[in-house]
Design a protein around this motif. Structure first.
Motif, PDB file in Angstrom:
ATOM      1  N   LEU A  85      19.860  12.372 -16.536  1.00 37.00           N
ATOM      2  CA  LEU A  85      20.933  13.707 -16.937  1.00 37.00           C
ATOM      3  C   LEU A  85      20.746  14.673 -16.175  1.00 37.00           C
ATOM      4  O   LEU A  85      21.531  15.712 -16.087  1.00 37.00           O
ATOM      5  N   GLY A  86      19.404  15.095 -15.717  1.00 37.21           N
ATOM      6  CA  GLY A  86      19.201  16.300 -14.883  1.00 37.21           C
ATOM      7  C   GLY A  86      18.524  17.436 -15.652  1.00 37.21           C
ATOM      8  O   GLY A  86      18.678  18.556 -15.429  1.00 37.21           O
ATOM      9  N   TYR A  87      18.238  17.299 -16.842  1.00 37.68           N
ATOM     10  CA  TYR A  87      17.846  18.448 -17.863  1.00 37.68           C
ATOM     11  C   TYR A  87      17.218  17.864 -19.034  1.00 37.68           C
ATOM     12  O   TYR A  87      17.352  16.340 -19.035  1.00 37.68           O
ATOM     13  N   ASN A  88      16.367  18.477 -19.670  1.00 39.39           N
ATOM     14  CA  ASN A  88      15.696  18.283 -20.863  1.00 39.39           C
ATOM     15  C   ASN A  88      16.460  19.056 -22.087  1.00 39.39           C
ATOM     16  O   ASN A  88      16.717  20.310 -22.146  1.00 39.39           O
ATOM     17  N   VAL A  89      16.860  18.251 -23.026  1.00 41.20           N
ATOM     18  CA  VAL A  89      17.478  18.668 -24.280  1.00 41.20           C
ATOM     19  C   VAL A  89      16.545  19.686 -25.141  1.00 41.20           C
ATOM     20  O   VAL A  89      17.126  20.230 -26.097  1.00 41.20           O
ATOM     21  N   GLN A  90      15.204  19.525 -24.758  1.00 38.32           N
ATOM     22  CA  GLN A  90      14.466  20.394 -25.779  1.00 38.32           C
ATOM     23  C   GLN A  90      14.719  21.769 -25.434  1.00 38.32           C
ATOM     24  O   GLN A  90      14.070  22.880 -26.290  1.00 38.32           O
ATOM     25  N   ASP A  91      15.127  22.153 -24.246  1.00 40.15           N
ATOM     26  CA  ASP A  91      15.477  23.561 -23.945  1.00 40.15           C
ATOM     27  C   ASP A  91      16.577  24.015 -24.728  1.00 40.15           C
ATOM     28  O   ASP A  91      17.825  23.306 -24.724  1.00 40.15           O
TER      29      ASP A  91
END
Length: 416
Positions: A85-91
């Motif tokens: 995905l290229g990112y962490n949804v926890q951010d």
């Protein structure tokens, strides 16, 4: 896709935001690029195995589903989801971007987006309370406990296209099993490894900003990829639209036309090779995020005669065969999956279904029962005529997110 460049890009975006203070706009731009990268990679992974058929996927919907899995993953399973995905949804900023891209659509005038994401977990599993709390804040998510090992029922009628997947709390029909075979209770992984299925459904209907006139629809030739010609209902309008001519590679020239939906928060972009003899495949393979950026910057308002066929399509995929190609493999492996944030009972994703459909007609919502044959006056305006295979992207204007991406190889073929 390399994790280092994507992670570096995301960290660089965040650092820039802190220094520059323009949090919302800069994060949106960085997320748009990451989402475009994922969307095109997903489409290319799916299309590579389907040859010359009509095709549609919903990258935003799949991204939201994988974001849900991120909430429950740890270790290398989480790392692979982040890498793809290229990112962490926890951010929280990332989560805000994704949820805004999804939830703002149904508030748009003339737009109806129906999306559900259901995580089916075996009925005997004790689910972590923290995960249930996190999932409850996600976009249109249901966490359902079901008997995923029940054998299929042969007497059940086929599910209608507008009917949701069976998600009864006590059991599942068995349609969600990848092989369709029952899983015996004494199988090698039971009970140390338990099934989990991800089921995602999405459909869209929208009204054009400027609707096509039914009486202007004519049966006109459409050139198939094998060189044969068929007659298809071809819609027409003369309108001021955003249009541009571009190049992919040294020789591949193509045009892009943008048709807005009512409210202009969403638009359909049609991508057509300029040379009638050029196949669609090379253009599909070459498209990257920089091409999408060039469209956003290079489309110019132009008065045009527009001819596009009506089309309606539905596709169903088991993403279990697609996502490992993109780098998400541990999630489907009973020996390596780590979803301990969901449960300590050794879950893995046994199946990941994606059901998506779209319909493009004169008013944007439904097809006419009949059309009249009319003669259209010749015009000196430039012509965009989608009378051969073309790509389409349905995008959110503010965020640039790709809700749907697909291709039309045969407008009258509605097989899924």
């Amino acid at each position: 896709m390399s994790r280092l460049p994507l992670s570096f890009l995301f960290l660089s975006v965040l650092l820039f935001l802190l220094l520059d203070g323009t949090l919302t706009d800069s994060l949106q731009e960085g997320m748009r690029d990451l989402h475009s990268h994922f969307s095109l990679s997903l489409y290319q992974s799916v299309s590579s195995g389907l040859n010359q058929t009509n095709l549609i996927v919903s990258p935003l919907s799949v991204a939201l589903s994988l974001g849900l899995l991120q909430l429950g993953a740890r270790g290398n399973t989480l790392a692979q989801l982040e890498e793809t995905l290229g990112y962490n949804v926890q951010d929280p900023h990332v989560r805000d971007f994704l949820l805004f891209s999804g939830s703002s659509l149904n508030s748009s005038e003339g737009v109806k987006l129906l999306q559900t994401c259901s995580l089916l977990v075996h009925s005997s599993v004790l689910i972590q309370r923290d995960f249930l709390h996190s999932a409850a804040s996600w976009f249109n998510v249901n966490v359902v406990q079901a008997n995923l090992n029940q054998s299929p029922r042969r007497d059940r009628p086929e599910r209608r296209h507008d009917e949701p997947w069976p998600l009864s709390g006590g059991s599942s029909s068995g349609e969600l099993s990848g092989s369709g075979d029952p899983q015996p209770s004494d199988s090698p992984w039971w009970p140390s490894r338990v099934q989990m299925a991800l089921v995602n459904t999405v459909s869209f209907r929208g009204t054009w900003q400027k609707q096509f006139v039914f009486t202007h629809t004519q049966n006109l030739p459409f050139l198939l990829s094998d060189g044969t010609t068929i007659k298809v209902p071809m819609m027409h309008q003369a309108s001021d639209v955003r249009f541009g001519q571009f190049r992919a590679g040294s020789e591949q020239r193509y045009t892009v036309l943008e048709l807005p939906y009512l409210g202009q928060s969403l638009s359909l972009q049609l991508v057509l090779p300029s040379d009638r003899r050029s196949p669609l495949g090379p253009l599909e393979e070459q498209l990257g995020p920089r091409h999408l950026w060039s469209w956003d910057a290079g489309l110019r308002r132009t008065r045009m005669d527009i001819f596009i066929p009506r089309f309606k399509m539905q596709n169903r995929f088991n993403l279990k065969t697609v996502l490992p190609v993109m780098g998400i493999s541990d999630a489907f492996n009973p020996s390596t999956a780590d979803f301990s944030r969901i449960s300590e009972e050794g879950l893995y994703v046994s199946d990941a279904f994606h059901d998506v459909r779209i319909e493009v007609t004169e008013d944007g919502t439904k097809a006419a029962a009949a059309t009249a044959m009319v003669l259209l006056k010749r015009s000196r305006a430039p012509v965009f005529k989608a009378d051969r295979p073309f790509l389409f992207l349905l995008r959110h204007s503010k965020t640039g997110s790709i809700l749907f991406m697909g291709r039309v190889m045969n407008p009258v073929d509605q097989s899924s």
